[in-house]
Design an enzyme around this catalytic site. Structure first.
Site, short mmCIF file in Angstrom:
data_model
loop_
_atom_site.label_atom_id
_atom_site.label_comp_id
_atom_site.label_asym_id
_atom_site.label_seq_id
_atom_site.Cartn_x
_atom_site.Cartn_y
_atom_site.Cartn_z
N LYS A 122 0.31 -0.86 6.93
CA LYS A 122 0.40 -2.24 6.43
C LYS A 122 0.18 -3.19 7.60
CE LYS A 122 3.39 -5.35 3.74
NZ LYS A 122 4.69 -5.55 3.08
N SER B 138 4.58 -7.23 -1.73
CA SER B 138 3.53 -7.62 -0.80
C SER B 138 2.74 -6.44 -0.25
CB SER B 138 4.15 -8.38 0.36
OG SER B 138 4.98 -7.52 1.14
N SER C 57 9.05 -5.42 -1.94
CA SER C 57 7.64 -5.27 -1.55
C SER C 57 7.16 -3.85 -1.36
CB SER C 57 7.37 -6.07 -0.27
OG SER C 57 7.30 -7.43 -0.55
#
Lengths: 485, 491
Positions: B78, B158, B182
């Site tokens: 990420k 997210s 998330s």
């Protein structure tokens, strides 16, 4: 304390002063980043990615800085809080890379304490300490290197500061300066701050207000970042006068932050209360509450050196020094150490005189500290020893001192090489006395009715012997020869 | 498509160890898959050269009979995690071009254990979002689509890039982060497994901060065992993060497949929210039945302050974010806009560098910390947070873990909810409480809805008791036997 009042057109005013002193913690590493601390490194040479506020970087508290704060708190006889917290103070400025300063607003590490302050005349007063907290310093903005740009040096960014907040317990500029001086002495003795004001390692925000004697507190103005004793006094004098004038003209004091301009000797408005930042303090979520073990606090307490106030009392009692000499000799750790090494088993009062008047006098004339003294404590002790055992007179000792200062050898070597040994040989002195009396019969006669006139004869013999005669022996010989007693 | 990309992480690591295929082969297979799936927009940066270099180094170690527990396994990262020398933007224009001179602890731990980095994964800007639509680099598409529809769906957020990439077989697993859901919400939307461990289990050092007291790293994978394997490598005490817990990391993989008989599973009644689709309700009941059949004792519990969790979260998280994001001023790194004065440079940089959602949260955070509002908002939110943690503590007196739905809905269409931030925020209603209390939570794929979209169930456990979660999640996984894969429309 009526003598500290300001006389205005409409009557007397009292100045009320409280100080926030920012003392840089003596530590080789910064408060949260582990980066080195030092003065004089190249710009931005001592900056870690934590200090520069890079993404994902986190603060880790430096244990040594905490120990220094605890030590200072103990030196101020203050409450050490077993649990304290770090808060963020948020504002934007290029020399504040994170966009916030980590400080301790809500739960400081040190609570209430007190500092006994001594004035030059030996009288004392107590200043209440409200709190001491740890915080990060910001970097430095340099506005005058380029007409269009500001340069930023982050070396100082993240350096540990102790903010020491006093109660509004001072009533004159002199007392405020005395407070800072005493605090500085304490910090230096503790080894928690080097107190170097020129480098900005100790600076003060001064809160000034005025009031009619006996009335409640007036509105205060805060003068930021004053970094010398002289400027502290000048800023207070100016600011108090300014406030009195406003009040006497029927005006009101606006609470605001002001800057002291040393060039003009005046304070100027920096920002008013309305323009004041809203710092949006909140607990720093990157740091856990700081919890101190009682045992560790006690360990630190046990490691405290002798503090200046206690040392001052001990010097007065143990060595029989005057309050003034004791104060001067304990104002700095190095001075006290110097004195005690010089004194040894000698006449301590005499050593104190020579240290304070001759050595410190000369050093200060050359703007040097005792650490830079060309005369070692043992060398000064030897000189005093020569006076004590009658080898040289005090007068000759001044000459020897000059030569010591110039590095011309030890006191004994100088005295021997230059033939400065005091004449105590009664035979030689008797001959000189007889010669003098024979040449001045009328004066010799006069002494019999006016014994104090013997001084003239003593002076003449001393002159005759080039100052090397032992005055006590000369006196005794003359008294015998002149038939006094 | 290569079979190598369809393996679980656990199987791939075993295949690499036994030299059935090489790290270079499996890495090349993934790089090829990534190339063919760019339309998903899951990766923001691909690092093929570094991947191959790392893979060859892995092969050399394997040849010598060495190698860590993830040796040769290609993973995605990420973009919230700093990667040394590789652009790290956290989905924001304001960090455009920023190449950190350091590697985050979590990714460094993965490389230490032999994993191979494929690239950086797209995400909502600064992890603020539940649909990946706030990314400055465009939204990520969910590899799943409603049956018979060509509409692009959100993979959630997210960690949308992470979830999408894992679901589409572009990497064997991916790092993700979870501040309010998330990891778990995107995992639920994409039929993958995602665990947010106990706060402090993974170091936050080098992770771009959103809300420091809530942010926690975790993996998104294709199986519960994979999540255990990857989390074990990511975890560990880090002296560089003061909030990192000084505890040993258990071998989480040992808990998967363990007997769950006698474990007490709580069903919190407050999680039956109004307007929850019947399908979600049914899935939840199904989950309860699966665990009961597996020998668990089911107990009803009450978490009375649940309804205040979302409001408290949307005060605490923006407050911390408003301060954490103050450092993006255009002075030292990333994007800088021009301006005649310092204030103009600040204003232009932040106006152009941040997207709307980030600005919204900075404004909320600044407001709730302001003089005069601090007590009413921020301090009160902290009190609510305490109450929520107390609720959980009380629940642990009668149960060992909680079972809830992961999300109130299945994946929705991109553009569906971006008009109303509050509707978007409601996505986190089941996940936020675990963040506020610092507890571990895992989402496990449990079935498909009527449109053929995956749905997830969430388990929440005691602090540092990820082990129990892995055991229960393993039981759910086995019972659900979720084998569905999205139809490959993107290449």
């Amino acid at each position: 304390m009526t003598d500290t009042l300001i006389q205005g057109r409409t009557g007397p005013w009292e100045i009320v002063l409280g100080l926030e002193v920012h003392a840089q913690v003596a530590s080789r590493a910064k408060l949260f980043s582990g980066a080195a601390v030092g003065f004089g490194a190249g710009p931005n040479a001592q900056v870690s990615t934590v200090d520069a506020g890079f993404p994902g970087m986190l603060p880790v508290l430096n244990r040594f800085c905490v120990e220094q704060a605890v030590k200072t708190g103990l030196g101020l006889n203050a409450q050490i809080h077993r649990t304290s917290r770090f808060d963020r103070k948020n504002y934007f400025y290029p020399d504040l890379p994170q966009g916030y300063q980590i400080s301790q607003l809500y739960h400081p590490i040190v609570g209430e304490g007190a500092l006994e302050v001594e004035r030059d005349d030996g009288s004392t007063f107590t200043v209440g300490i409200e709190r001491l907290h740890l915080e990060q310093d910001a970097g430095k903005s340099i506005h005058d290197m380029d007409p269009h740009s500001t340069y930023v040096d982050l070396n100082r960014s993240g350096t540990a500061l102790m903010e020491i907040v006093s109660r509004p317990d001072m009533r004159s500029a002199e007392d405020a300066a005395a407070y800072v001086r005493t605090l500085r002495t304490l910090l230096r003795a503790l080894g928690t701050c080097d107190g170097d004001m020129e480098k900005g390692n100790l600076r003060a925000d001064v809160n000034v207000s005025v009031r009619r004697p006996g009335e409640g507190l007036g509105t205060r103005c805060e003068i930021k970042n004053v970094n010398s004793f002289r400027f502290i006094m000048q800023a207070i004098e100016y600011e108090a006068r300014r406030q009195v004038e406003i009040l006497e003209d029927g005006g009101k004091i606006t609470q605001e932050t002001r800057l002291f301009d040393p060039g003009r000797g005046e304070t100027r408005s920096m920002r008013s209360k309305e323009e004041a930042h809203d710092y949006r303090y909140f607990p720093d979520p990157d740091l856990l509450p700081l919890v101190l073990e009682e045992a560790w606090i006690e360990e630190i307490r046990a490691s405290l050196p002798e503090l200046p106030a206690a040392r001052r009392r001990r010097f007065a009692e143990q060595y029989g020094l005057t309050a003034y000499d004791a104060g001067v000799l304990t104002a700095e750790d190095e001075r006290a150490t110097f004195f005690e090494r010089a004194a040894g088993a000698r006449n301590a009062k005499l050593v104190a005189n020579w240290t304070v008047n001759d050595l410190l006098g000369r050093l200060s004339a050359e703007d040097r500290g005792i650490a830079e003294s060309p005369i070692a404590p043992e060398a000064l002790g030897e000189l005093v020893g020569l006076i004590e055992d009658g080898t040289i007179s005090s007068k000759i000792a001044k000459t020897v001192f000059d030569k010591l200062w110039a590095g011309e050898g030890s006191a004994r070597e100088i005295v021997e090489r230059e033939g400065l040994v005091q004449v105590s040989d009664t035979g030689a002195l008797e001959a000189a006395a007889d010669k003098l009396i024979a040449a001045n019969p009328e004066k010799a006669e006069a002494v019999k009715t006016k014994p104090q006139a013997i001084g003239w004869f003593v002076g003449q013999v001393m002159k005759e012997t080039g100052g090397k005669a032992n005055p006590a022996v000369v006196n005794a010989v003359l008294r015998a020869r002149l038939g006094i007693d | 498509m290569s079979e190598l990309t369809a393996l679980t992480l656990t199987d791939a690591v075993e295949g690499l160890r036994t030299k059935r295929f090489s790290a270079e082969e499996i890495t090349r297979a993934h790089l090829e898959a990534m190339q063919g799936a760019r339309t998903l927009n899951a990766f923001t940066v691909e690092t093929p050269d570094r991947a191959l270099e790392m893979a060859r180094a892995s092969d050399a170690r394997i040849a010598r009979g060495e190698g860590g527990p993830l040796e040769g396994a290609p993973l995605g990262v990420k973009d919230l995690f700093s990667t040394e020398g590789v652009e790290t933007t956290a989905g924001s224009r304001i960090l455009q071009g920023f190449k950190p001179p350091y590697e985050s602890t979590v990714t460094a731990n993965l490389w230490r254990d032999g994993a191979v980095m494929l690239g950086k994964l797209n995400m909502d800007e600064f992890a603020m979002g539940s649909s990946n639509e706030t990314s400055a680099w465009g939204p990520v598409a969910n590899p799943w689509r409603s049956r018979g529809s060509n509409a692009s769906l959100t993979p959630g957020g997210s960690s949308g890039g992470s979830a999408s990439a894992v679901a589409a077989d572009l990497c064997l697993g991916a790092t993700a982060s979870d501040t309010g859901g998330s990891i778990r919400q995107p995992a639920a939307f994409t039929g993958t497994v995602g665990i947010k461990p106990t706060y402090g289990r993974c170091s936050r050092w080098g992770m771009v901060a959103f809300a420091s007291s809530l942010d926690q790293a975790g993996p998104i994978t294709r199986s519960v065992a994979d999540a255990a394997l990857m989390l074990r490598s990511m975890s560990g005490h880090d002296p560089k993060d003061s909030t990192s817990l000084a505890v040993e990391t258990p071998d989480f993989t040992q808990f998967v497949g363990r007997d769950v008989r006698g474990l007490r599973v709580g069903v919190p009644r407050e999680y039956r929210v109004d307007g929850m689709p019947a399908e979600i309700e049914q899935l939840w009941e199904q989950g309860v039945a699966w665990l009961r059949d597996a020998g668990c004792e089911i107990v009803e519990v009450s978490l009375p302050h649940t309804r205040y969790a979302l409001p408290a979260y949307y005060i605490v998280a923006p407050a911390e974010a408003s301060s954490n994001l103050a450092r993006y001023d255009g002075m030292r790194f990333g994007y800088r806009a021009g301006g005649g004065t310092l204030t103009e440079v600040y204003e232009n940089t932040r106006a152009q560098g941040f997207g709307d959602e980030v600005k919204r949260r900075i404004l909320i955070g600044t407001y709730v910390l302001s003089a005069g509002f601090y007590d009413a908002y921020y301090l009160r939110a902290l009190k609510v947070r305490r109450r929520i943690a107390d609720d959980f503590d009380r629940a642990w007196e009668t149960c060992d873990a909680l079972l809830t739905p992961s999300t109130p809905t299945a994946a929705f269409a991109l553009g569906d909810k971006d008009a109303d931030p509050v509707t978007m925020y409601l996505n986190d209603v089941f996940t936020v409480p675990a963040n506020l209390a610092g507890l571990p939570g895992i989402s496990v794929p449990a079935g498909l809805d009527a449109n053929g979209l995956p749905l997830g169930l969430q388990l929440v456990g005691r602090a540092l008791d990820e082990g129990t979660l892995f055991s229960l999640a393993g039981a759910l996984e086995q019972a659900a036997a979720f084998r569905s894969k999205p139809e490959r429309w993107w290449s």
